[in-house]
Each structure stands twice: as structure tokens, then as C-alpha cells.
Design a protein around this motif. Structure first.
Motif, PDB file in Angstrom:
ATOM      1  N   GLU A  87       0.682  -1.088  -0.319  1.00 30.65           N
ATOM      2  CA  GLU A  87      -0.011  -0.347   0.075  1.00 30.65           C
ATOM      3  C   GLU A  87       1.015   1.055  -0.236  1.00 30.65           C
ATOM      4  O   GLU A  87       0.318   2.131  -0.493  1.00 30.65           O
ATOM      5  N   THR A  88       1.999   0.950   0.692  1.00 27.61           N
ATOM      6  CA  THR A  88       2.758   2.123   1.396  1.00 27.61           C
ATOM      7  C   THR A  88       3.311   2.763  -0.394  1.00 27.61           C
ATOM      8  O   THR A  88       3.736   3.349  -1.500  1.00 27.61           O
ATOM      9  N   ALA A  89       4.330   1.429  -1.212  1.00 25.97           N
ATOM     10  CA  ALA A  89       4.370   1.588  -2.326  1.00 25.97           C
ATOM     11  C   ALA A  89       3.754   2.012  -3.186  1.00 25.97           C
ATOM     12  O   ALA A  89       4.091   3.186  -4.206  1.00 25.97           O
ATOM     13  N   LYS A  90       2.205   1.927  -3.637  1.00 30.57           N
ATOM     14  CA  LYS A  90       1.298   2.371  -4.688  1.00 30.57           C
ATOM     15  C   LYS A  90       1.485   4.076  -4.310  1.00 30.57           C
ATOM     16  O   LYS A  90       1.255   4.099  -4.777  1.00 30.57           O
ATOM     17  N   GLN A  91       1.064   4.363  -2.816  1.00 33.45           N
ATOM     18  CA  GLN A  91       1.196   5.520  -2.887  1.00 33.45           C
ATOM     19  C   GLN A  91       2.863   6.471  -3.365  1.00 33.45           C
ATOM     20  O   GLN A  91       2.618   7.719  -3.555  1.00 33.45           O
ATOM     21  N   VAL A  92       3.508   5.973  -2.725  1.00 34.31           N
ATOM     22  CA  VAL A  92       4.701   6.510  -3.183  1.00 34.31           C
ATOM     23  C   VAL A  92       4.737   6.882  -4.081  1.00 34.31           C
ATOM     24  O   VAL A  92       4.993   7.538  -5.278  1.00 34.31           O
ATOM     25  N   ALA A  93       4.352   5.180  -5.284  1.00 34.20           N
ATOM     26  CA  ALA A  93       4.330   5.440  -6.997  1.00 34.20           C
ATOM     27  C   ALA A  93       3.525   6.391  -6.968  1.00 34.20           C
ATOM     28  O   ALA A  93       4.201   7.711  -8.551  1.00 34.20           O
ATOM     29  N   MET A  94       2.328   7.055  -6.940  1.00 35.20           N
ATOM     30  CA  MET A  94       1.232   7.735  -7.220  1.00 35.20           C
ATOM     31  C   MET A  94       1.868   9.156  -7.659  1.00 35.20           C
ATOM     32  O   MET A  94       1.812  10.556  -7.991  1.00 35.20           O
ATOM     33  N   MET A  95       2.534   9.323  -6.238  1.00 32.38           N
ATOM     34  CA  MET A  95       3.219  11.015  -5.339  1.00 32.38           C
ATOM     35  C   MET A  95       4.069  11.312  -6.051  1.00 32.38           C
ATOM     36  O   MET A  95       4.368  12.529  -6.776  1.00 32.38           O
ATOM     37  N   GLN A  96       4.914  10.386  -7.543  1.00 30.46           N
ATOM     38  CA  GLN A  96       5.833  10.910  -8.104  1.00 30.46           C
ATOM     39  C   GLN A  96       4.969  12.281  -9.726  1.00 30.46           C
ATOM     40  O   GLN A  96       5.654  12.238  -9.912  1.00 30.46           O
ATOM     41  N   HIS A  97       3.444  11.278  -9.770  1.00 32.42           N
ATOM     42  CA  HIS A  97       2.930  11.948 -10.916  1.00 32.42           C
ATOM     43  C   HIS A  97       3.686  12.126 -12.331  1.00 32.42           C
ATOM     44  O   HIS A  97       4.298  12.721 -13.124  1.00 32.42           O
ATOM     45  N   THR A  98       4.306  10.876 -12.801  1.00 29.83           N
ATOM     46  CA  THR A  98       4.685  10.027 -13.441  1.00 29.83           C
ATOM     47  C   THR A  98       4.103   9.029 -13.879  1.00 29.83           C
ATOM     48  O   THR A  98       3.239   9.046 -13.647  1.00 29.83           O
ATOM     49  N   GLU A  99       3.972   8.915 -15.427  1.00 29.25           N
ATOM     50  CA  GLU A  99       3.371   8.089 -16.661  1.00 29.25           C
ATOM     51  C   GLU A  99       4.317   6.749 -15.454  1.00 29.25           C
ATOM     52  O   GLU A  99       3.399   5.370 -15.350  1.00 29.25           O
ATOM     53  N   ILE A 100       5.637   6.565 -15.682  1.00 27.11           N
ATOM     54  CA  ILE A 100       5.460   5.459 -14.746  1.00 27.11           C
ATOM     55  C   ILE A 100       5.258   4.993 -13.684  1.00 27.11           C
ATOM     56  O   ILE A 100       5.764   3.967 -13.127  1.00 27.11           O
ATOM     57  N   GLY A 101       5.496   5.940 -12.833  1.00 28.04           N
ATOM     58  CA  GLY A 101       4.709   6.207 -11.736  1.00 28.04           C
ATOM     59  C   GLY A 101       3.363   5.535 -11.613  1.00 28.04           C
ATOM     60  O   GLY A 101       3.253   4.247 -10.992  1.00 28.04           O
ATOM     61  N   LYS A 102       2.309   5.762 -12.227  1.00 32.13           N
ATOM     62  CA  LYS A 102       0.881   4.846 -12.992  1.00 32.13           C
ATOM     63  C   LYS A 102       1.249   3.903 -12.984  1.00 32.13           C
ATOM     64  O   LYS A 102       0.407   2.906 -12.251  1.00 32.13           O
ATOM     65  N   GLN A 103       2.140   3.359 -14.257  1.00 27.00           N
ATOM     66  CA  GLN A 103       2.153   2.019 -14.276  1.00 27.00           C
ATOM     67  C   GLN A 103       2.639   0.988 -12.738  1.00 27.00           C
ATOM     68  O   GLN A 103       2.454  -0.130 -12.884  1.00 27.00           O
ATOM     69  N   VAL A 104       3.683   1.966 -12.058  1.00 26.43           N
ATOM     70  CA  VAL A 104       4.255   0.928 -11.219  1.00 26.43           C
ATOM     71  C   VAL A 104       2.579   0.633 -10.235  1.00 26.43           C
ATOM     72  O   VAL A 104       2.955  -0.467  -9.785  1.00 26.43           O
ATOM     73  N   ARG A 105       2.287   1.341  -9.832  1.00 30.94           N
ATOM     74  CA  ARG A 105       1.214   1.365  -9.162  1.00 30.94           C
ATOM     75  C   ARG A 105       0.106   0.183 -10.285  1.00 30.94           C
ATOM     76  O   ARG A 105      -0.230  -0.503  -9.108  1.00 30.94           O
ATOM     77  N   MET A 106       0.122  -0.199 -11.166  1.00 32.72           N
ATOM     78  CA  MET A 106      -0.999  -0.660 -11.359  1.00 32.72           C
ATOM     79  C   MET A 106      -0.513  -2.259 -11.481  1.00 32.72           C
ATOM     80  O   MET A 106      -0.803  -3.566 -11.077  1.00 32.72           O
TER      81      MET A 106
END
Length: 254
Positions: free
Chosen positions: A75-94
Motif C-alpha cells: 500500500e505504501t509503495a502504491k502511494q509513493v508511486a502515485m506521488m511521483q506524478h509520472t506515467e511510470i509511477g502510474k504503471q508501477v502502481r497498477m
């Protein structure tokens, strides 16, 4: 990239992610220590959302060097990924959302817990027409939540109750009263404090301030502010009660 950010299982049977590996997988240009301070240590709780650990890396002479690292919950990793506000961050969250789905026994519970992410995954992998119809409806229902959460995650700083209340078109007094009625906080003296069951979740941070009265007297007071994690907690809590921020009210009525 997937091999780099693949979770491991800790001794408690929980999926965890190396913060250093996540840092590399997200292609972050900032050095790890500064990035970790900003996106992990500041807004999450050691021992709850992450654990301080050591990791090793090979140096030029082939020897192994030990480095400070953090084992993040999914859950923390997902939130940190989304906090980057990049396309790769969204991909990592998914990617982590899909791993969670595979890791959990009951996919229906996961669908209810995160309907947008799982709905998108169902569409991507071509489930039955019935499942697709459910997924599309879930996405339509929860799109405003994504929009508001994007607004929350765009901010890295703590916010006052007045700022959160303004999102809902109400006063800080009304917001504090509502949170009190929902058993989130209670008043001790002049300060609102969280009930014990919420205290260790990293929802608030207290700051000391000096107030100067007209007669010249100075008084030290404690100001409680909400972290972005706390702001998301309030959003989820109020939405369960049918209380929406002004931005979502406009989208619903449009």
C-alpha cells in the motif's frame, strides 16, 4: 522494470518492496536519501507503513557494500508511486495492484477495496461481458475519487483543518465537530487530539507555535495539522457518510 520492483515476502508473510529498488524502477533523478526523506519518512510511519532495513550492493572490486534501505508495504509503495506524478509511477502502481490481486485469496474483496484499479485490470485482460459491465460502472463511479486523490497527492506538505474544510465548503468548526461525531478526535483543552486508535497511523503532525497577545504576553500553543495520509483518511471516512468535497459535488451534478 518488473524484476526490479518485484516484492518479496517478509517473515510475517507480508509482501514488501525495497525502497531502493522502487527508487530505481521509478527512474527518480534525485538521490535516494533525499527522495526517501521527502516521500517516505515524512508522510509514513516506521514500523507500520515501512521498516528500516539494510540492503547490499556490489561495488567495483566485486565486494558487497551494505546500504540503508526501507521495506515498504504494498500500500505504501502504491502511494509513493502515485506521488511521483509520472506515467511510470502510474504503471508501477497498477503493477502492484495486480500483484495484490494475485496474492489475495478472494478477488471480490479486492474489487470492492480498489474498484478502479481492479476494474481497469479486468478490462485489460478481457473478462466476461458481465464482469466488464461491472468494471466499467465501478470506474465511472470512482473517477471523481481519483481526481480528488490526485489533488491531495500533488501536495507534499501538511494542511490545516481549515484547508480541508474549505474543500467541503464548510468551516473548520463544522469539520472539527463532524470528525468528533465520527469518533476521530476529541478536544483536550484548546486542542483537538486524535482518539488513541488513530494516533499511530500518521494522520497528523503537531507543531509548536508562539502566540503574542495584545498585552504583549506570549503563549506557546500546539497546532495540529493533517498529513496527506490523514487527508485521504478523512476523504474516505466522509465519503462513506455521503459527504463529498465540492469538486465531486459539481461532477456528480454535471
Amino acid at each position: 522494470m518488473n524484476e526490479l520492483i518485484t516484492p518479496t515476502i517478509n517473515k510475517n508473510g507480508q509482501q514488501v518492496v525495497s525502497a531502493r529498488n522502487l527508487h530505481k524502477g521509478l527512474d527518480v533523478t534525485d538521490r535516494f536519501s533525499r527522495w526517501a526523506e521527502r516521500f517516505i519518512i515524512k508522510d509514513f510511519i516506521d514500523g507500520v507503513d515501512f521498516t528500516s532495513v539494510k540492503s547490499s550492493t556490489l561495488v567495483n572490486n566485486g565486494a558487497s557494500r551494505e546500504l540503508d534501505d526501507f521495506a515498504l508495504t504494498i500500500e505504501t509503495a502504491k502511494q509513493v508511486a502515485m506521488m511521483q506524478h509520472t506515467e511510470i509511477g502510474k504503471q508501477v502502481r497498477m503493477y502492484y495492484v495486480k500483484l495484490e490481486e494475485q496474492f489475495k485469496i478472494n478477488p471480490v474483496e479486492q474489487l470492492l477495496a480498489d474498484p478502479v484499479a481492479i476494474g481497469q485490470m479486468m478490462i485489460e485482460y478481457g473478462q466476461t461481458k458481465e464482469h466488464l459491465a461491472i468494471a466499467e460502472q465501478r470506474i465511472a463511479e470512482y473517477e471523481p475519487r481519483i481526481s480528488y486523490l490526485d489533488t491531495i497527492l500533488a501536495s507534499k506538505d501538511t494542511v490545516t483543518t481549515s484547508q480541508i474544510a474549505a474543500d467541503y465548503g464548510m468551516s473548520a468548526v463544522a469539520m472539527n465537530r463532524m470528525l468528533h461525531n465520527f469518533r476521530v478526535q476529541h478536544k483536550v483543552g484548546d486542542q483537538w487530539l486524535l482518539y488513541s486508535k488513530h494516533m499511530r497511523n500518521g494522520y497528523t503532525k503537531s507543531e509548536t507555535a508562539v502566540v503574542k497577545h495584545r498585552n504583549g504576553e506570549r503563549k506557546t500553543v500546539m497546532n495540529t495539522k493533517w498529513t496527506q495520509k490523514g487527508r485521504i483518511f478523512i476523504y474516505d471516512l466522509l465519503k462513506e457518510q455521503g459527504v463529498l468535497p465540492e469538486s465531486e459535488k459539481m461532477e456528480v451534478s454535471a
